[in-house]
Design a protein around this motif. Structure first.
Motif, mmCIF file in Angstrom:
data_model
loop_
_atom_site.group_PDB
_atom_site.id
_atom_site.type_symbol
_atom_site.label_atom_id
_atom_site.label_comp_id
_atom_site.label_asym_id
_atom_site.label_seq_id
_atom_site.Cartn_x
_atom_site.Cartn_y
_atom_site.Cartn_z
ATOM 1 N N LEU A 1 0.819 -0.795 0.088
ATOM 2 C CA LEU A 1 -0.043 -0.229 -0.125
ATOM 3 C C LEU A 1 1.036 1.127 0.167
ATOM 4 N N VAL A 2 0.878 2.272 -1.005
ATOM 5 C CA VAL A 2 1.727 2.995 -0.735
ATOM 6 C C VAL A 2 0.656 5.292 -1.496
ATOM 7 N N LEU A 3 1.046 5.716 -0.730
ATOM 8 C CA LEU A 3 0.201 6.642 -0.809
ATOM 9 C C LEU A 3 0.473 7.202 -2.678
ATOM 10 N N PRO A 4 -0.938 7.969 -2.777
ATOM 11 C CA PRO A 4 -0.423 8.443 -4.109
ATOM 12 C C PRO A 4 0.705 9.484 -4.049
ATOM 13 N N GLY A 5 1.298 9.235 -5.168
ATOM 14 C CA GLY A 5 2.303 10.189 -5.251
ATOM 15 C C GLY A 5 4.162 9.581 -4.995
ATOM 16 N N GLY A 6 3.558 8.588 -3.973
ATOM 17 C CA GLY A 6 4.321 7.890 -3.952
ATOM 18 C C GLY A 6 5.364 6.811 -4.926
ATOM 19 N N SER A 7 6.336 6.168 -4.592
ATOM 20 C CA SER A 7 7.286 4.839 -5.103
ATOM 21 C C SER A 7 7.543 3.943 -4.247
ATOM 22 N N LEU A 8 7.625 2.975 -4.861
ATOM 23 C CA LEU A 8 7.210 1.559 -4.453
ATOM 24 C C LEU A 8 8.452 0.934 -5.705
ATOM 25 N N ARG A 9 9.420 -0.068 -5.507
ATOM 26 C CA ARG A 9 10.391 -0.973 -5.783
ATOM 27 C C ARG A 9 9.967 -2.276 -6.394
ATOM 28 N N LEU A 10 9.206 -2.758 -7.539
ATOM 29 C CA LEU A 10 9.399 -4.162 -7.209
ATOM 30 C C LEU A 10 10.236 -4.934 -8.205
ATOM 31 N N SER A 11 10.295 -5.870 -7.653
ATOM 32 C CA SER A 11 11.588 -7.506 -8.459
ATOM 33 C C SER A 11 10.981 -8.905 -8.620
ATOM 34 N N CYS A 12 11.866 -9.261 -9.544
ATOM 35 C CA CYS A 12 11.501 -10.153 -9.892
ATOM 36 C C CYS A 12 12.426 -11.393 -10.038
ATOM 37 N N ALA A 13 12.636 -12.160 -8.934
ATOM 38 C CA ALA A 13 13.732 -13.248 -8.834
ATOM 39 C C ALA A 13 13.331 -14.885 -10.107
ATOM 40 N N ALA A 14 13.949 -14.798 -10.493
ATOM 41 C CA ALA A 14 14.119 -15.601 -11.912
ATOM 42 C C ALA A 14 15.055 -16.955 -11.734
ATOM 43 N N SER A 15 14.739 -17.816 -11.967
ATOM 44 C CA SER A 15 15.616 -19.280 -11.918
ATOM 45 C C SER A 15 15.074 -20.662 -13.195
ATOM 46 N N GLY A 16 15.833 -21.626 -13.163
ATOM 47 C CA GLY A 16 15.585 -22.093 -14.451
ATOM 48 C C GLY A 16 15.887 -22.267 -15.657
ATOM 49 N N PHE A 17 16.106 -21.182 -16.117
ATOM 50 C CA PHE A 17 15.795 -20.796 -17.084
ATOM 51 C C PHE A 17 17.955 -19.571 -17.351
ATOM 52 N N MET A 18 18.510 -19.828 -19.039
ATOM 53 C CA MET A 18 19.007 -18.694 -18.686
ATOM 54 C C MET A 18 19.086 -17.762 -19.611
ATOM 55 N N PHE A 19 18.181 -16.772 -17.760
ATOM 56 C CA PHE A 19 18.437 -15.584 -17.754
ATOM 57 C C PHE A 19 18.725 -14.641 -18.918
ATOM 58 N N ASP A 20 20.166 -14.496 -19.316
ATOM 59 C CA ASP A 20 20.159 -13.206 -20.052
ATOM 60 C C ASP A 20 19.860 -13.567 -21.186
ATOM 61 N N ALA A 21 18.903 -14.823 -21.841
ATOM 62 C CA ALA A 21 19.350 -14.853 -22.667
ATOM 63 C C ALA A 21 17.561 -14.036 -23.652
ATOM 64 N N TYR A 22 16.538 -13.795 -22.210
ATOM 65 C CA TYR A 22 14.916 -13.072 -22.956
ATOM 66 C C TYR A 22 14.845 -11.752 -22.226
ATOM 67 N N THR A 23 13.843 -11.842 -22.899
ATOM 68 C CA THR A 23 13.489 -10.131 -22.840
ATOM 69 C C THR A 23 12.814 -10.680 -21.534
ATOM 70 N N MET A 24 12.735 -9.290 -20.877
ATOM 71 C CA MET A 24 11.431 -9.885 -19.554
ATOM 72 C C MET A 24 10.400 -8.696 -19.909
ATOM 73 N N ASN A 25 9.334 -8.857 -19.158
ATOM 74 C CA ASN A 25 8.249 -7.847 -19.577
ATOM 75 C C ASN A 25 7.800 -7.986 -17.847
ATOM 76 N N TRP A 26 7.047 -6.694 -17.793
ATOM 77 C CA TRP A 26 5.544 -6.732 -16.703
ATOM 78 C C TRP A 26 4.369 -6.087 -16.957
ATOM 79 N N VAL A 27 3.630 -6.559 -16.742
ATOM 80 C CA VAL A 27 2.329 -6.931 -17.334
ATOM 81 C C VAL A 27 1.276 -7.255 -15.931
ATOM 82 N N ARG A 28 0.380 -5.715 -15.841
ATOM 83 C CA ARG A 28 -0.635 -5.183 -14.857
ATOM 84 C C ARG A 28 -1.973 -5.959 -14.564
#
Lengths: 107, 114
Positions: B11-38
């Protein structure tokens, strides 16, 4: 690119054939995915490249089409197929766009 | 097996900031473009941003350009979304998605509200 899905909701009986249509605002070749999303879960890829079945997906699901007109078919609806289905184009990468979704319910 | 796990929502106030993270495993991570979808509550799916494997190219939806920044750390197999100047309409579950659409995380909920 705009993706228009129809219908937005659909009620069918177990065993029915179900068809969902997705239309693109311009030619996207066969760069189209179909997803299934159940409540509270992430979408699951069912069909890629318009007609190719993702590994592990039951064969009652199929997709067809190219250019601007695509169809997604469930040949014999099962109770576990109740979900919302989305199409998504990936011709205009990286800007992926999704259809608005089709909510499928059991009659 | 491919695994994507998001974190950082809240929960964040309007005007605030947040950092999302995604930890990946099980594949060659640097070979793939990664997306965020909401996905806003009860609504459809919206692509937000993506980053190529080498981080050379980053792209954003018009709705978040100038406010969100995507980055990745290939040494740690992670991708991040820094969200600033958050608005009510940014309230959504944010999914980390590997290029191609075959792998999604479970999502992390961001709620912007006073």
């Amino acid at each position: 690119i705009q993706m228009t899905q129809s219908p937005s909701s659909l009620s069918a009986s177990v065993g029915d054939r179900v068809t969902i249509v997705c239309q693109a605002s311009q030619d996207i070749n066969t760069y189209l995915n179909w997803y299934q999303q159940k409540p509270g879960l992430a979408p699951r890829l069912l069909i890629y490249d318009a007609s190719k079945l993702q590994t592990g997906v039951p064969s009652r699901f199929s997709g067809s089409g190219s250019g601007t007109y695509f169809t997604f078919i469930i040949t014999s609806l099962q109770p576990e197929d109740i979900a919302t289905y989305y199409c998504q184009q990936y011709d205009n990468v990286p800007r992926l766009t999704f259809g608005q979704g089709t909510k499928l319910e059991i009659q | 097996d491919v695994n994507l796990e998001e974190s950082g929502g809240g929960l964040v106030l309007p005007g605030g900031s947040l950092r999302l993270s995604c930890a990946a495993s099980g594949f060659m991570f640097d070979a793939y473009t990664m997306n965020w979808v909401r996905q806003a509550p009860g609504k459809g799916l919206e692509w937000v941003s993506c980053i190529t494997g080498s981080s050379h190219k980053k792209f954003y939806a018009d709705s978040v350009r100038g406010r969100f920044t995507i980055s990745r750390d290939n040494d740690k197999n992670s991708v991040h979304l820094d969200m600033n100047n958050l608005r009510d309409e940014d309230t959504a579950t944010y999914y980390c998605v590997r290029d191609g659409g075959g792998s999604w995380g479970r999502g992390t909920l961001v709620t912007v509200s006073s």
